[in-house]
Design a protein around this motif. Structure first.
Motif, PDB file in Angstrom:
ATOM      1  N   VAL A   1      25.878  40.943  40.006  1.00 53.04           N
ATOM      2  CA  VAL A   1      26.915  41.471  40.887  1.00 53.04           C
ATOM      3  C   VAL A   1      27.845  42.414  40.129  1.00 53.04           C
ATOM      4  N   GLY A   2      28.498  43.289  40.865  1.00 51.39           N
ATOM      5  CA  GLY A   2      29.567  44.107  40.310  1.00 51.39           C
ATOM      6  C   GLY A   2      30.850  43.295  40.361  1.00 51.39           C
ATOM      7  N   LEU A   3      31.581  43.243  39.265  1.00 48.20           N
ATOM      8  CA  LEU A   3      32.765  42.406  39.191  1.00 48.20           C
ATOM      9  C   LEU A   3      33.857  43.131  38.429  1.00 48.20           C
ATOM     10  N   ASP A   4      35.074  43.051  38.936  1.00 47.06           N
ATOM     11  CA  ASP A   4      36.235  43.619  38.250  1.00 47.06           C
ATOM     12  C   ASP A   4      37.207  42.500  37.919  1.00 47.06           C
ATOM     13  N   PHE A   5      37.695  42.522  36.688  1.00 44.61           N
ATOM     14  CA  PHE A   5      38.747  41.604  36.275  1.00 44.61           C
ATOM     15  C   PHE A   5      40.087  42.302  36.432  1.00 44.61           C
ATOM     16  N   CYS A   6      41.152  41.519  36.555  1.00 43.77           N
ATOM     17  CA  CYS A   6      42.491  42.073  36.620  1.00 43.77           C
ATOM     18  C   CYS A   6      42.869  42.558  35.226  1.00 43.77           C
ATOM     19  N   GLY A   7      43.333  43.791  35.147  1.00 40.28           N
ATOM     20  CA  GLY A   7      43.704  44.372  33.863  1.00 40.28           C
ATOM     21  C   GLY A   7      45.202  44.581  33.716  1.00 40.28           C
ATOM     22  N   CYS A   8      45.992  43.985  34.586  1.00 39.36           N
ATOM     23  CA  CYS A   8      47.444  44.139  34.526  1.00 39.36           C
ATOM     24  C   CYS A   8      47.994  43.483  33.254  1.00 39.36           C
ATOM     25  N   GLU A   9      49.207  43.868  32.888  1.00 40.59           N
ATOM     26  CA  GLU A   9      49.834  43.336  31.673  1.00 40.59           C
ATOM     27  C   GLU A   9      49.940  41.823  31.678  1.00 40.59           C
ATOM     28  N   LEU A  10      50.288  41.248  32.797  1.00 47.33           N
ATOM     29  CA  LEU A  10      50.499  39.810  32.882  1.00 47.33           C
ATOM     30  C   LEU A  10      49.252  39.044  33.334  1.00 47.33           C
TER      31      LEU A  10
END
Length: 99
Positions: A25-34
């Motif tokens: 699957v295509g998956l994106d993780f959260c890349g925000c500072e927190l």
């Protein structure tokens, strides 16, 4: 919540092992500072990462529970269980049976 700085996981080739087979699957993780670590983000959606550092594969909690029950009741090995999941896919990687 929507993430405004998503980080793609493994060139959109993340492997999920679930009760109905093994899926890419295509998956994106959260890349925000927190943002939490990637392994923690996976655990929050009930996916157990195969590694804690830069996970590329995860197993759903449902498939882990299924394996746990089958290994105690029928003595199925990990190898046999994984092969059974792989047999649910045809040669082009699509599900043969509708779940």
């Amino acid at each position: 919540m929507k993430c405004y700085r998503p980080i793609s996981a493994v060139k959109d080739d993340f492997i999920i092992i679930h009760t109905n087979g093994v899926h890419s699957v295509g998956l994106d993780f959260c890349g925000c500072e927190l943002a939490e670590q990637t392994s923690q983000q996976l655990l929050r959606v009930h996916w157990f990462p195969a590694s804690s550092d830069k996970p590329r594969t995860a197993a759903s909690f449902a498939v882990l529970k299924q394996f746990h029950l089958l290994s105690f009741e029928s003595k199925v090995s990990t190898y046999e269980f994984y092969n059974a999941l792989m047999r649910m896919l045809d040669q082009v990687g699509k599900l043969e049976c509708k779940v």
